[in-house]
Design an enzyme around this catalytic site. Sequence first.
Site, PDB file in Angstrom:
ATOM      1  N   ASN A  25       0.841  -1.182   0.000  1.00 31.96           N
ATOM      2  CA  ASN A  25       0.000   0.000   0.000  1.00 31.96           C
ATOM      3  C   ASN A  25       0.888   1.248   0.000  1.00 31.96           C
ATOM      4  O   ASN A  25       1.692   1.453   0.902  1.00 31.96           O
ATOM      5  CB  ASN A  25      -0.913   0.022   1.233  1.00 31.96           C
ATOM      6  CG  ASN A  25      -1.848   1.214   1.196  1.00 31.96           C
ATOM      7  OD1 ASN A  25      -2.519   1.457   0.203  1.00 31.96           O
ATOM      8  ND2 ASN A  25      -1.864   1.981   2.266  1.00 31.96           N
ATOM      9  N   GLU A  26       0.741   2.036  -1.057  1.00 31.40           N
ATOM     10  CA  GLU A  26       1.420   3.323  -1.202  1.00 31.40           C
ATOM     11  C   GLU A  26       2.940   3.248  -1.000  1.00 31.40           C
ATOM     12  O   GLU A  26       3.500   3.908  -0.122  1.00 31.40           O
ATOM     13  CB  GLU A  26       0.785   4.364  -0.275  1.00 31.40           C
ATOM     14  CG  GLU A  26      -0.688   4.563  -0.572  1.00 31.40           C
ATOM     15  CD  GLU A  26      -1.363   5.634   0.263  1.00 31.40           C
ATOM     16  OE1 GLU A  26      -0.728   6.180   1.192  1.00 31.40           O
ATOM     17  OE2 GLU A  26      -2.535   5.944  -0.029  1.00 31.40           O
ATOM     18  N   GLU A  32      -8.396   4.004  -3.500  1.00 31.95           N
ATOM     19  CA  GLU A  32      -8.700   4.810  -2.304  1.00 31.95           C
ATOM     20  C   GLU A  32      -9.061   6.212  -2.752  1.00 31.95           C
ATOM     21  O   GLU A  32      -8.468   6.745  -3.684  1.00 31.95           O
ATOM     22  CB  GLU A  32      -7.468   4.940  -1.390  1.00 31.95           C
ATOM     23  CG  GLU A  32      -7.003   3.681  -0.748  1.00 31.95           C
ATOM     24  CD  GLU A  32      -5.820   3.954   0.184  1.00 31.95           C
ATOM     25  OE1 GLU A  32      -5.603   5.130   0.575  1.00 31.95           O
ATOM     26  OE2 GLU A  32      -5.109   3.003   0.518  1.00 31.95           O
TER      27      GLU A  32
END
Length: 198
Positions: free
Chosen positions: A31-32, A155
């Site tokens: 994630n990211e 997101e």
Amino acid sequence: AHVTTILSRVNTFTGRAYKDDPTIAAFNLMNEPRCRGCGDALQAWIDDMSVFFRDVDAGHHMLTVGEEGFYARDTPSEIGADGINPAPWASTTGQDFVRNHASRNIHFTTAHIWKDNWAVYAPSVRFDAERFTRRWISAHEADARILGKPLVIEEFGSAPGGVRRVVQTNRAQSVVPPSIFSRVTNARRIRRDEDDVE
């Protein structure tokens, strides 16, 4: 080790390992992921991990990077980093949307949209969040099309009242002494803000 642990984990309800579970559509590598000033290292990691994932997963699931979708200064995108990123700092995160998703082991592209959070890093700059969001989606859609891969907005979110309220709230909290009254008031305001977001 982390990838092997996750993919080999057996679901206690179904008795299936995640790597064999048909109800899981896809995985993010991370994630990211960010690596300030070391985009080549991040790309090498994406290339290496995507091959490793494919070997452990045996091709049962799709894979993506899981990044915000920032563009490096030297991006191959036709629009260019300055025309897409929310602010100059974004091009220093090590990400490059086009380059990171070009690997044949990455099945689809992803982007996140946190227009207020990202703008907060430059509160003195007038930020047109609606214009930015439209441009952000259009640019990523065009680049995903060139890559021949779908785009998933994983997101997205917005602060209640927009970036101006986030900046004002942060400033107010840093100026107000932490009295019992102000802590209770801030807690109530935070709960209200969370309710607004929900």
